[in-house]
Design a protein around this motif. Structure first.
Motif, PDB file in Angstrom:
ATOM      1  N   THR A   1       0.813  -1.225   0.000  1.00  0.00           N
ATOM      2  CA  THR A   1       0.000   0.000   0.000  1.00  0.00           C
ATOM      3  C   THR A   1       0.841   1.268   0.000  1.00  0.00           C
ATOM      4  OG1 THR A   1      -0.142   0.035   2.428  1.00  0.00           O
ATOM      5  CG2 THR A   1      -1.864  -1.172   1.232  1.00  0.00           C
TER       6      THR A   1
ATOM      7  N   PRO B   1     -10.582  -4.635  -2.603  1.00  0.00           N
ATOM      8  CA  PRO B   1     -10.008  -3.419  -3.196  1.00  0.00           C
ATOM      9  C   PRO B   1     -10.981  -2.804  -4.184  1.00  0.00           C
ATOM     10  CG  PRO B   1      -9.145  -5.357  -4.295  1.00  0.00           C
ATOM     11  CD  PRO B   1     -10.084  -5.865  -3.232  1.00  0.00           C
TER      12      PRO B   1
ATOM     13  N   ALA C   1      -7.573   0.202  -0.553  1.00  0.00           N
ATOM     14  CA  ALA C   1      -6.634  -0.908  -0.646  1.00  0.00           C
ATOM     15  C   ALA C   1      -7.326  -2.218  -0.292  1.00  0.00           C
ATOM     16  CB  ALA C   1      -5.455  -0.667   0.297  1.00  0.00           C
TER      17      ALA C   1
ATOM     18  N   VAL D   1      -3.165  -3.225  -4.330  1.00  0.00           N
ATOM     19  CA  VAL D   1      -3.732  -4.571  -4.279  1.00  0.00           C
ATOM     20  C   VAL D   1      -2.612  -5.582  -4.468  1.00  0.00           C
ATOM     21  CG1 VAL D   1      -4.206  -4.686  -6.771  1.00  0.00           C
ATOM     22  CG2 VAL D   1      -5.546  -6.089  -5.194  1.00  0.00           C
TER      23      VAL D   1
END
Length: 509
Positions: free
Chosen positions: A275, A343, A353, A380
């Motif tokens: 992320t 996501p 995310a 993702v």
């Protein structure tokens, strides 16, 4: 027909901020390339080159506040991240200045005649010279480090090659500001400002790669765009080197022993890496092989908890947002794919995310799940749950080239017991950088760094980060039986420039 305007756009709202420029015509591209070609002589003196690079870093630092503000307005990457990236960029410029000063990159080799050799060796003297004007194609996700002042530009200038940069449409205003700073730095050393060219527009990028005075190109971006330019570079009447960084899945293998030993730590670390920067790093881990069973379940829980706490973020532009939302939705609908944290769209202008899980057996053979083996740009990752080592090997055997590959080992495995060495051997053919018990996001600027890998990670075997990136813009030349009075100073016996070299088989420093 009037040239199309180039707009600066706020990715947080999708609204236009200002018109920055107009797309360059073929005539304007030609003028930029010819101006760069005419500036080659000003870079011939290594001391001037090194001083220019250091001054460029100084001037970028002096303009930090304005540059970071402009970058954030166009990329939404945030002042903290962008300030760090600018510092990295300035460090890189100074690092290349040091390489230029040292001179080892010239790779000087001198052989005196040897009539006793079979066959006889004549007088041979070899060094490397600049290729010429380099076309640089900016990346969207690193507006400093892989854009106008980034690694391709810094290494090309260090090699003695002027550059013409094709600005990325996601940060055109920043590109103009930086080009102005670099040109000011060049002028301080008597270097023609044409040494840094800048053009805007898709058509301009195509004209640039086709221009007969362009000697090489560097690119960071998508597989589709990079491959099109790579093919164009090869199709020219005189083909040129094209050093492209295109796409990467960056696989991670987590052994069962590692998961049993520190599942929670690995899950949290994976969440942070996938992320980071809203998942817009070229080395984001996009495929993770994790074990089935209790240890793997603990890891999934840790990953779920950590990713669930990540706030929605803004991608670099709305086209990327749309591609991300569509891409994860299609992947999530595949059979046996689950979404512990879904996501997708996080709001009108943001994305949330998440991660997907799938049995590794689904990826071990050709089939409808092949899409999961393709990069999805954004926050993702895909976690493939394996039941044995055979499934791990089967999935790895199907992967294309990558920038990085990572293995998470237990303490005993890292000490040499068990399967640690064999997994490293499995990963080595897949990537340019192999990590143990770490995460691939974060590419240090260091002499030993390699940022590249087998296709489609890169179109050549070179690196775009680290000191050896300079080698992309040089070619070797050997002089045979040339009178010393006619030789470049770099190749004379008395070594007036004090260069590192190999002299009659002996390495001299």
């Amino acid at each position: 027909m009037a040239a199309a305007p180039v707009w600066s756009v706020d990715p947080r709202t999708g609204k236009r901020r200002e018109q920055v420029a107009v797309e360059a015509t073929a005539t304007e591209v030609d003028a930029a390339v010819r101006a760069a070609h005419g500036a080659r002589g000003a870079l011939a003196d290594r001391s001037v080159r090194a001083a220019f690079l250091r001054t460029a870093a100084d001037r970028l630092e002096a303009a930090r506040e304005a540059l970071v503000e402009a970058a954030d307005a166009e990329t939404a990457l945030g002042p903290v991240r962008l300030t760090g990236e600018l510092a990295r960029t300035c460090y890189q410029l100074r690092a290349f200045a040091g390489i230029v000063d040292e001179g080892a990159f010239l790779d000087v080799v001198i052989n005196h005649p040897d009539a006793t050799a079979a066959p006889p060796i004549p007088d041979l003297r070899r060094h490397k010279v600049p290729l010429g004007v380099v076309a640089v194609y900016s990346a969207s996700n690193f507006p400093f480090a892989f854009s106008v002042p980034g690694g391709d530009t810094a290494s090309a200038l260090a090699a003695g090659c002027p550059v013409v940069v094709k600005a990325h449409p996601d940060h055109p205003a920043l590109s103009e500001l930086i080009a102005k700073v670099l040109r000011t730095a060049a002028a301080e050393h008597g270097i023609d400002q044409g040494v840094i060219g800048l053009v805007h527009g898709f058509a301009a990028g195509v004209e640039l790669i086709r221009h007969p005075l362009i000697a090489a190109a560097g690119f960071t971006g998508s597989v589709r765009g990079g491959r099109a330019l790579f093919d164009a570079a090869a199709a020219r009447p005189v083909p040129i080197p094209f050093h492209g960084e295109l796409g990467s899945l960056n696989p991670v293998v987590i052994t069962e022993a590692a998961a049993a030993e520190r599942a929670e730590e690995i899950g949290a670390g994976l969440a942070g890496s996938m992320t980071l920067g809203v998942g817009q790093f070229c080395v984001k881990p996009g495929l993770v092989l994790a074990p089935e069973g209790a240890a793997g379940d603990r890891l999934i829980k840790s990953l779920t908890d950590a990713v669930s706490n990540v706030e929605a973020g803004v991608l670099l532009d709305h086209r990327m947002r749309d591609n991300f939302v569509t891409g994860v939705a299609v992947r999530a609908q595949l059979p046996d794919v689950e979404s512990p944290v879904t996501p997708g769209a996080g709001g009108e202008h943001t994305v949330g995310a998440g991660f997907l899980t799938v049995p590794a057996a689904r990826l071990a053979v050709d089939g409808e799940h092949d899409l999961l083996l393709e990069e999805c740009f954004g926050p993702v990752t895909v976690v493939a749950r394996y039941t044995d080592d055979a499934e791990v090997r089967a999935v790895l055997s199907r992967l294309p080239g990558n920038l990085s590959a990572t293995v998470q080992l237990s303490e005993r495995e890292a000490a040499g017991e068990g399967i640690g060495a064999s997994i490293l051997a499995e990963l080595t053919p897949l990537a340019g950088r192999v990590l143990v018990n770490g995460w691939p996001t974060g590419v240090a600027v260091a002499p030993a760094q390699h940022h590249g890998g087998p296709y489609p990670a890169a179109t050549s075997t070179s690196t775009s980060v680290g000191g050896t990136a300079i080698e992309r813009w040089l070619r070797p030349v050997t002089y045979q039986n040339a009178p010393e009075a006619l030789l470049p100073a770099e190749l004379r016996d008395d070594n007036p420039l004090g260069l590192p070299r190999r002299f009659n088989g002996v390495l001299e420093r």
